[in-house]
Write a protein that holds these residues in place. Structure first.
Motif, PDB file in Angstrom:
ATOM      1  N   ARG A 126      92.157  82.537   9.563  1.00 57.64           N
ATOM      2  CA  ARG A 126      91.806  83.049  10.976  1.00 57.64           C
ATOM      3  C   ARG A 126      90.620  83.745  11.208  1.00 57.64           C
ATOM      4  O   ARG A 126      89.992  83.679  12.193  1.00 57.64           O
ATOM      5  CB  ARG A 126      93.002  83.872  11.219  1.00 57.64           C
ATOM      6  CG  ARG A 126      94.402  83.494  11.361  1.00 57.64           C
ATOM      7  CD  ARG A 126      95.496  84.561  11.356  1.00 57.64           C
ATOM      8  NE  ARG A 126      97.014  83.735  11.607  1.00 57.64           N
ATOM      9  CZ  ARG A 126      98.012  84.391  11.762  1.00 57.64           C
ATOM     10  NH1 ARG A 126      97.925  85.833  11.739  1.00 57.64           N
ATOM     11  NH2 ARG A 126      99.202  83.631  11.983  1.00 57.64           N
ATOM     12  N   ALA A 127      90.093  84.315  10.210  1.00 53.50           N
ATOM     13  CA  ALA A 127      88.776  84.768  10.178  1.00 53.50           C
ATOM     14  C   ALA A 127      87.720  83.740  10.522  1.00 53.50           C
ATOM     15  O   ALA A 127      87.064  83.741  11.113  1.00 53.50           O
ATOM     16  CB  ALA A 127      88.368  85.510   8.866  1.00 53.50           C
ATOM     17  N   ASN A 128      87.863  82.540   9.809  1.00 53.57           N
ATOM     18  CA  ASN A 128      86.738  81.447  10.038  1.00 53.57           C
ATOM     19  C   ASN A 128      86.983  80.939  11.425  1.00 53.57           C
ATOM     20  O   ASN A 128      86.003  80.796  12.127  1.00 53.57           O
ATOM     21  CB  ASN A 128      87.258  80.429   9.009  1.00 53.57           C
ATOM     22  CG  ASN A 128      86.672  80.641   7.704  1.00 53.57           C
ATOM     23  OD1 ASN A 128      85.934  81.603   7.407  1.00 53.57           O
ATOM     24  ND2 ASN A 128      87.470  80.200   6.825  1.00 53.57           N
ATOM     25  N   GLN A 129      88.351  80.892  11.946  1.00 52.49           N
ATOM     26  CA  GLN A 129      88.317  80.614  13.373  1.00 52.49           C
ATOM     27  C   GLN A 129      88.077  81.393  14.376  1.00 52.49           C
ATOM     28  O   GLN A 129      87.330  81.185  15.264  1.00 52.49           O
ATOM     29  CB  GLN A 129      90.017  80.403  13.631  1.00 52.49           C
ATOM     30  CG  GLN A 129      90.260  79.642  15.031  1.00 52.49           C
ATOM     31  CD  GLN A 129      89.789  78.139  15.074  1.00 52.49           C
ATOM     32  OE1 GLN A 129      89.860  77.529  14.332  1.00 52.49           O
ATOM     33  NE2 GLN A 129      89.047  78.092  16.236  1.00 52.49           N
ATOM     34  N   ALA A 130      88.018  82.676  13.972  1.00 56.29           N
ATOM     35  CA  ALA A 130      87.429  83.811  14.786  1.00 56.29           C
ATOM     36  C   ALA A 130      85.925  83.632  15.025  1.00 56.29           C
ATOM     37  O   ALA A 130      85.323  83.609  16.061  1.00 56.29           O
ATOM     38  CB  ALA A 130      87.683  85.111  14.372  1.00 56.29           C
ATOM     39  N   VAL A 131      85.087  83.257  13.908  1.00 54.67           N
ATOM     40  CA  VAL A 131      83.729  83.054  13.716  1.00 54.67           C
ATOM     41  C   VAL A 131      83.446  81.648  14.518  1.00 54.67           C
ATOM     42  O   VAL A 131      82.603  81.771  15.510  1.00 54.67           O
ATOM     43  CB  VAL A 131      83.385  82.719  12.400  1.00 54.67           C
ATOM     44  CG1 VAL A 131      81.648  82.341  12.440  1.00 54.67           C
ATOM     45  CG2 VAL A 131      83.451  84.021  11.678  1.00 54.67           C
ATOM     46  N   VAL A 132      84.383  80.678  14.489  1.00 50.02           N
ATOM     47  CA  VAL A 132      84.071  79.756  15.364  1.00 50.02           C
ATOM     48  C   VAL A 132      84.285  79.828  16.910  1.00 50.02           C
ATOM     49  O   VAL A 132      83.242  79.372  17.363  1.00 50.02           O
ATOM     50  CB  VAL A 132      84.889  78.327  14.806  1.00 50.02           C
ATOM     51  CG1 VAL A 132      84.868  77.141  15.720  1.00 50.02           C
ATOM     52  CG2 VAL A 132      84.714  77.881  13.440  1.00 50.02           C
ATOM     53  N   GLN A 137      81.769  80.729  22.113  1.00 48.41           N
ATOM     54  CA  GLN A 137      81.594  81.524  23.187  1.00 48.41           C
ATOM     55  C   GLN A 137      80.331  81.833  23.585  1.00 48.41           C
ATOM     56  O   GLN A 137      79.895  81.892  24.797  1.00 48.41           O
ATOM     57  CB  GLN A 137      82.540  82.886  23.117  1.00 48.41           C
ATOM     58  CG  GLN A 137      82.217  83.827  24.368  1.00 48.41           C
ATOM     59  CD  GLN A 137      83.346  85.193  23.840  1.00 48.41           C
ATOM     60  OE1 GLN A 137      83.926  85.246  22.981  1.00 48.41           O
ATOM     61  NE2 GLN A 137      83.404  86.027  24.933  1.00 48.41           N
ATOM     62  N   LYS A 138      79.249  81.885  22.329  1.00 46.08           N
ATOM     63  CA  LYS A 138      78.048  82.330  22.718  1.00 46.08           C
ATOM     64  C   LYS A 138      77.187  81.164  23.146  1.00 46.08           C
ATOM     65  O   LYS A 138      76.634  81.391  24.179  1.00 46.08           O
ATOM     66  CB  LYS A 138      77.421  82.799  21.146  1.00 46.08           C
ATOM     67  CG  LYS A 138      76.103  83.024  21.156  1.00 46.08           C
ATOM     68  CD  LYS A 138      75.509  83.260  19.702  1.00 46.08           C
ATOM     69  CE  LYS A 138      74.042  83.678  19.903  1.00 46.08           C
ATOM     70  NZ  LYS A 138      73.615  84.199  18.467  1.00 46.08           N
ATOM     71  N   ARG A 139      77.598  80.066  22.504  1.00 47.36           N
ATOM     72  CA  ARG A 139      77.150  78.606  23.083  1.00 47.36           C
ATOM     73  C   ARG A 139      77.659  78.611  24.930  1.00 47.36           C
ATOM     74  O   ARG A 139      76.656  78.060  25.387  1.00 47.36           O
ATOM     75  CB  ARG A 139      77.485  77.493  22.444  1.00 47.36           C
ATOM     76  CG  ARG A 139      76.918  77.361  21.005  1.00 47.36           C
ATOM     77  CD  ARG A 139      76.923  76.063  20.378  1.00 47.36           C
ATOM     78  NE  ARG A 139      78.478  75.572  20.246  1.00 47.36           N
ATOM     79  CZ  ARG A 139      79.223  75.942  19.220  1.00 47.36           C
ATOM     80  NH1 ARG A 139      78.577  76.592  18.018  1.00 47.36           N
ATOM     81  NH2 ARG A 139      80.292  75.732  18.711  1.00 47.36           N
ATOM     82  N   ASN A 140      78.517  78.633  24.927  1.00 50.18           N
ATOM     83  CA  ASN A 140      78.980  78.697  26.324  1.00 50.18           C
ATOM     84  C   ASN A 140      78.364  79.648  27.396  1.00 50.18           C
ATOM     85  O   ASN A 140      78.076  79.357  28.439  1.00 50.18           O
ATOM     86  CB  ASN A 140      80.668  78.912  26.655  1.00 50.18           C
ATOM     87  CG  ASN A 140      81.438  77.558  25.873  1.00 50.18           C
ATOM     88  OD1 ASN A 140      80.787  76.514  25.909  1.00 50.18           O
ATOM     89  ND2 ASN A 140      82.639  78.091  25.735  1.00 50.18           N
ATOM     90  N   GLU A 141      78.020  81.030  26.641  1.00 47.34           N
ATOM     91  CA  GLU A 141      77.427  81.852  27.639  1.00 47.34           C
ATOM     92  C   GLU A 141      75.885  81.545  27.619  1.00 47.34           C
ATOM     93  O   GLU A 141      75.401  81.773  28.980  1.00 47.34           O
ATOM     94  CB  GLU A 141      77.335  83.265  26.990  1.00 47.34           C
ATOM     95  CG  GLU A 141      76.719  84.309  27.486  1.00 47.34           C
ATOM     96  CD  GLU A 141      77.242  84.800  28.750  1.00 47.34           C
ATOM     97  OE1 GLU A 141      76.622  85.291  29.546  1.00 47.34           O
ATOM     98  OE2 GLU A 141      78.580  84.441  29.332  1.00 47.34           O
ATOM     99  N   GLN A 142      75.395  80.867  26.624  1.00 49.71           N
ATOM    100  CA  GLN A 142      73.948  80.489  26.822  1.00 49.71           C
ATOM    101  C   GLN A 142      73.696  79.371  27.731  1.00 49.71           C
ATOM    102  O   GLN A 142      72.854  79.301  28.590  1.00 49.71           O
ATOM    103  CB  GLN A 142      73.370  79.950  25.311  1.00 49.71           C
ATOM    104  CG  GLN A 142      73.328  80.999  24.435  1.00 49.71           C
ATOM    105  CD  GLN A 142      72.889  80.680  23.117  1.00 49.71           C
ATOM    106  OE1 GLN A 142      73.081  79.192  22.568  1.00 49.71           O
ATOM    107  NE2 GLN A 142      72.093  81.354  22.238  1.00 49.71           N
ATOM    108  N   ILE A 143      74.812  78.304  27.730  1.00 51.02           N
ATOM    109  CA  ILE A 143      74.861  77.322  28.728  1.00 51.02           C
ATOM    110  C   ILE A 143      74.824  77.917  30.145  1.00 51.02           C
ATOM    111  O   ILE A 143      74.246  77.496  31.151  1.00 51.02           O
ATOM    112  CB  ILE A 143      75.737  76.334  28.409  1.00 51.02           C
ATOM    113  CG1 ILE A 143      75.675  75.764  27.159  1.00 51.02           C
ATOM    114  CG2 ILE A 143      76.147  75.528  29.823  1.00 51.02           C
ATOM    115  CD1 ILE A 143      76.733  74.733  26.608  1.00 51.02           C
ATOM    116  N   ARG A 144      75.957  78.888  30.513  1.00 54.04           N
ATOM    117  CA  ARG A 144      75.971  79.495  31.564  1.00 54.04           C
ATOM    118  C   ARG A 144      74.654  80.218  32.111  1.00 54.04           C
ATOM    119  O   ARG A 144      74.151  80.114  33.243  1.00 54.04           O
ATOM    120  CB  ARG A 144      77.167  80.754  31.684  1.00 54.04           C
ATOM    121  CG  ARG A 144      77.748  81.105  32.954  1.00 54.04           C
ATOM    122  CD  ARG A 144      78.447  82.316  32.673  1.00 54.04           C
ATOM    123  NE  ARG A 144      77.662  83.494  32.190  1.00 54.04           N
ATOM    124  CZ  ARG A 144      77.096  84.210  32.734  1.00 54.04           C
ATOM    125  NH1 ARG A 144      76.725  84.110  34.102  1.00 54.04           N
ATOM    126  NH2 ARG A 144      76.310  85.174  32.151  1.00 54.04           N
TER     127      ARG A 144
END
Length: 306
Positions: A126-132, A137-144
């Protein structure tokens, strides 16, 4: 016991249908979590189909009581039908048989240890999934943000072009208005001259004198030629980083159009023009919307391109 294991799995956030299958195919919470981890990428439809098929189990002969199950493909022994089914799902083995050999159950300490290990696995996963998820989310924000900036740049460019277009329209309206005033003034002057001429003819007729020849008329027509001093072209010496560029353009050319010429012909991006004598700086939409005549750059000028 099964209900208690199911409750614990549901509390951990597992899907109810998968949790119920895990309880059915395992012996205790550790086995159930093992089964869930192994089959996390398998669709629920496939799991249900496998459940209906089930592994084949050979019965012991006679009246002997079966104490365990054994996999004939790998010789691994299991305490219960659920453990055998779990192994079948995990390994793909399908050939099982009943065995009279009894397998000692796990001690409480061993159960606790296995449970702790599985919980750590779930926690790490779950920790790894949270990092992913965070990276996504960071990539989506950069695209936005990039899309927003590009949209804003396009909007500003359209506004700038619209302002230049509006300035050009106002200049043309001003020119048209001046031309109309000139035509009206010329008509008034012509009417005055016609009335003066008729008055002189009437006076000459009353006095019996001959009407003088209208020689001054061409001279009067020549008078308006005076504005020819208003040059229609401008000779520009443009000092760029790559050397001087000489251009002769119409006086009604805007500074924006001059900048566009430099960009198209010389690959230069122009932000402003600087004139040293007299000191003037032309930049921004307002200045770039001026014609060379309005900017005082006619009949010639030397500009530094920046």
């Amino acid at each position: 016991m099964s209900q208690s294991v199911l409750d614990q799995l549901l509390e951990m956030g597992f899907d109810k249908q998968r949790a119920e299958l895990a309880v059915k195919k395992s012996d205790g919470l550790p086995d159930a979590m093992d089964w869930l981890e192994k089959n996390q990428d398998t669709s629920i439809e496939e799991l249900l189909a496998e459940e209906e098929a089930g592994p084949s189990v050979a019965k012991v002969e006679g009246d002997v009581v079966a104490m365990s199950l054994v996999c004939n493909e790998c010789s691994k022994k299991f305490r219960s039908q659920r453990e055998a089914e779990f192994h079948a799902n995990k390994s793909g083995h399908t050939d099982f048989a009943e065995s009279t050999e009894e397998i000692a159950p796990l001690t409480e300490e061993e159960k606790a240890q296995r449970l702790a290990e599985l919980r750590e696995k779930v926690k790490a996963k779950r920790a790894n999934q949270a990092v992913v998820d965070k990276e996504e989310q960071k990539r989506n924000e950069q695209i936005r943000q990039k899309a927003t900036k590009e949209s804003q740049d396009i909007k500003e460019e359209l506004q700038r072009k619209e302002q230049i277009k509006e300035a050009a329209k106002k200049r043309q309206e001003k020119v048209d208005e001046m031309e109309a005033k000139k035509r009206i003034k010329a008509k008034i002057e012509a009417d005055k001259e016609e009335r003066r001429r008729k008055a002189e003819e009437a006076k000459a007729a009353r006095e019996g004198k001959a009407m003088p020849a209208a020689a001054p008329a061409p001279a009067a027509a020549a008078a308006p030629a005076r504005p020819a001093a208003n040059h229609n072209e401008s000779r520009l010496r443009l000092q760029t980083s790559g050397g001087n560029v000489m251009k002769t353009v119409p006086a009604e050319t805007t500074l924006f159009e001059v900048a566009q010429m430099l960009e198209a012909e010389n690959g230069l991006t122009v932000s402003k023009f600087v004139q040293n004598f007299p000191r003037k700086v032309f930049e921004g939409n307002l200045d770039f919307g001026k014609t060379l005549k309005e900017a005082g750059l006619v009949p010639s000028a030397a500009l530094i391109v920046q």
